[in-house]
Design a protein around this motif. Structure first.
Motif, mmCIF file in Angstrom:
data_model
loop_
_atom_site.group_PDB
_atom_site.id
_atom_site.type_symbol
_atom_site.label_atom_id
_atom_site.label_comp_id
_atom_site.label_asym_id
_atom_site.label_seq_id
_atom_site.Cartn_x
_atom_site.Cartn_y
_atom_site.Cartn_z
ATOM 1 N N MET A 166 11.659 -17.235 -6.726
ATOM 2 C CA MET A 166 12.707 -16.264 -6.417
ATOM 3 C C MET A 166 14.048 -16.725 -6.974
ATOM 4 O O MET A 166 14.397 -17.894 -6.885
ATOM 5 N N LYS A 167 14.796 -15.761 -7.508
ATOM 6 C CA LYS A 167 16.194 -16.018 -7.831
ATOM 7 C C LYS A 167 17.006 -15.548 -6.634
ATOM 8 O O LYS A 167 16.854 -14.418 -6.166
ATOM 9 N N ILE A 168 17.872 -16.427 -6.121
ATOM 10 C CA ILE A 168 18.582 -16.180 -4.870
ATOM 11 C C ILE A 168 20.076 -16.072 -5.133
ATOM 12 O O ILE A 168 20.698 -17.001 -5.659
ATOM 13 N N GLY A 169 20.657 -14.950 -4.765
ATOM 14 C CA GLY A 169 22.102 -14.801 -4.795
ATOM 15 C C GLY A 169 22.687 -15.197 -3.454
ATOM 16 O O GLY A 169 22.092 -14.898 -2.409
ATOM 17 N N ARG A 185 21.415 -6.817 -8.792
ATOM 18 C CA ARG A 185 20.645 -6.379 -9.955
ATOM 19 C C ARG A 185 19.758 -7.498 -10.494
ATOM 20 O O ARG A 185 18.591 -7.276 -10.841
ATOM 21 N N ASP A 186 20.281 -8.717 -10.535
ATOM 22 C CA ASP A 186 19.586 -9.806 -11.218
ATOM 23 C C ASP A 186 18.785 -10.720 -10.288
ATOM 24 O O ASP A 186 17.960 -11.502 -10.769
ATOM 25 N N CYS A 187 19.022 -10.646 -8.991
ATOM 26 C CA CYS A 187 18.362 -11.566 -8.056
ATOM 27 C C CYS A 187 17.273 -10.847 -7.245
ATOM 28 O O CYS A 187 17.317 -9.635 -7.044
ATOM 29 N N ASP A 188 16.309 -11.621 -6.787
ATOM 30 C CA ASP A 188 15.265 -11.085 -5.910
ATOM 31 C C ASP A 188 15.770 -10.951 -4.475
ATOM 32 O O ASP A 188 15.414 -10.017 -3.757
ATOM 33 N N VAL A 189 16.573 -11.919 -4.068
ATOM 34 C CA VAL A 189 17.132 -11.975 -2.721
ATOM 35 C C VAL A 189 18.630 -12.210 -2.838
ATOM 36 O O VAL A 189 19.064 -13.047 -3.630
ATOM 37 N N VAL A 190 19.428 -11.474 -2.050
ATOM 38 C CA VAL A 190 20.859 -11.753 -1.969
ATOM 39 C C VAL A 190 21.199 -12.056 -0.515
ATOM 40 O O VAL A 190 20.891 -11.270 0.388
ATOM 41 N N LEU A 238 16.300 -24.850 -5.701
ATOM 42 C CA LEU A 238 16.066 -23.422 -5.847
ATOM 43 C C LEU A 238 17.027 -22.821 -6.869
ATOM 44 O O LEU A 238 18.071 -23.397 -7.179
ATOM 45 N N ASP A 239 16.658 -21.665 -7.391
ATOM 46 C CA ASP A 239 17.441 -20.959 -8.410
ATOM 47 C C ASP A 239 18.509 -20.138 -7.702
ATOM 48 O O ASP A 239 18.234 -19.050 -7.176
#
Length: 314
Positions: free
Chosen positions: A1-4, A55-60, A24-25
């Motif tokens: 996951m990419k995380i904001g 828009r760019d992350c899976d989770v914010v 983590l990312d």
């Protein structure tokens, strides 16, 4: 996951730091560019704001100082919410407001998690804080691996809004405990009892608490800096009073606490550290509520370990 991660203040900066530290990312954003720069130096990527991050992350994840700030961020993110996107709210906020915002996210195809934390900034800094998560079970299973990098104990509490309701309650109890400890320490000093001895006597007794083991130390050392300000206390105990009012529960202690904190703010400033409430009694009595051997800041000495789900009793 990419995380904001949006909101890098006292709590958010430490929670996001645990994610970065564990590899983590993470994409980080805050209105304070210096806080973002520090996270980038630690290994995060600088975010360009709520729209780009959703828009760019899976989770914010949001960790912001007020319900209004959270609402403003969510409203910006909504056009980029779609199926599979998750918003995790880690601020302490109003249960009705989190339900409203979560419904907007769900209507756009995403999922929301009501996810406040409890345990103090020093535990947030080491990934040992406690986390409540309100959401459906499928969403909880998806975010649990992320949460276990930020907290030691994670409790799935059911529906959206339940976590925020519980969090407000715990902060009410912590504030009540702080105020009674201020009175207890002052009465012991006035009675001629050594305050270092008093600390140990409380710590080994039925009167002990998490607040005593943390905030009493900062009161006695003279630091009085728990990284939690009076305006945040007022927000939380005010939310608890609102819960009581809405439910028709006639409280007696809660209104008194609100008046006491209002007086503290008038004396020391709206954003004064909450532990400075002891100074009201110092001024009233002429006593110094200090003792040797206590730390200027709290350090979590519990080793960092991967978190786990706490299973509730049935």
């Amino acid at each position: 996951m990419k995380i904001g991660f949006i909101g890098l203040g006292n709590v958010g900066g430490k929670l996001s730091g645990s994610l970065v530290r564990n590899g983590l990312d993470v994409v980080a954003h805050d209105l304070d560019a210096a806080l973002v720069a520090q996270k980038v130096a630690d290994g995060a990527v600088a975010g360009q704001g709520p729209v780009q991050m959703m828009r760019d992350c899976d989770v914010v994840i949001t960790c912001l100082p007020s319900p209004a700030a959270s609402a403003a961020v969510v409203e910006q993110m909504l056009p980029e919410v779609r199926a599979g996107k998750i918003w995790i709210e880690m601020s302490t906020t109003d249960a009705a407001e989190i339900r409203r915002l979560a419904a907007l996210v769900a209507a756009a195809g995403g999922h929301a998690v009501d996810c406040p934390v409890s345990g103090g900034c020093h535990r947030a800094d080491t990934g040992n804080i406690s986390i409540y998560a309100g959401c459906d079970r499928d969403t909880f299973e998806r975010v649990l691996p992320v949460l276990t990098h930020m907290g030691r104990r994670i409790l799935h509490v059911g529906d959206i809004g339940t976590a925020s309701t519980l969090k407000v309650m715990t902060n009410y109890l912590a504030t009540a405990n702080l105020l009674t400890l201020c009175e207890a320490l002052t009465v012991m000093k006035a009675s001629g009892v050594d305050l270092a001895l008093t600390y140990e006597a409380i710590a080994m007794s039925s009167g002990n608490s998490f607040v005593h083991e943390t905030e009493s130390q900062l009161i006695l050392s003279g630091s009085r800096d728990v990284n939690f300000t009076m305006d945040l206390v007022q927000k939380d105990i005010g939310l608890f009073q609102k819960l009581a009012d809405d439910a028709g529960v006639p409280l007696e202690i809660s209104p008194l606490m609100i008046r006491m904190m209002t007086d503290g703010q008038a004396r020391y400033g709206t954003r004064a550290q909450s532990d400075r409430m002891i100074e009201r009694l110092e001024e009233a009595t002429g006593l110094s509520i200090l003792a040797e051997g206590f730390p200027q800041e709290l350090v979590d000495d519990e080793p960092e370990e991967r978190g786990y789900e706490v299973v509730r009793r049935h």
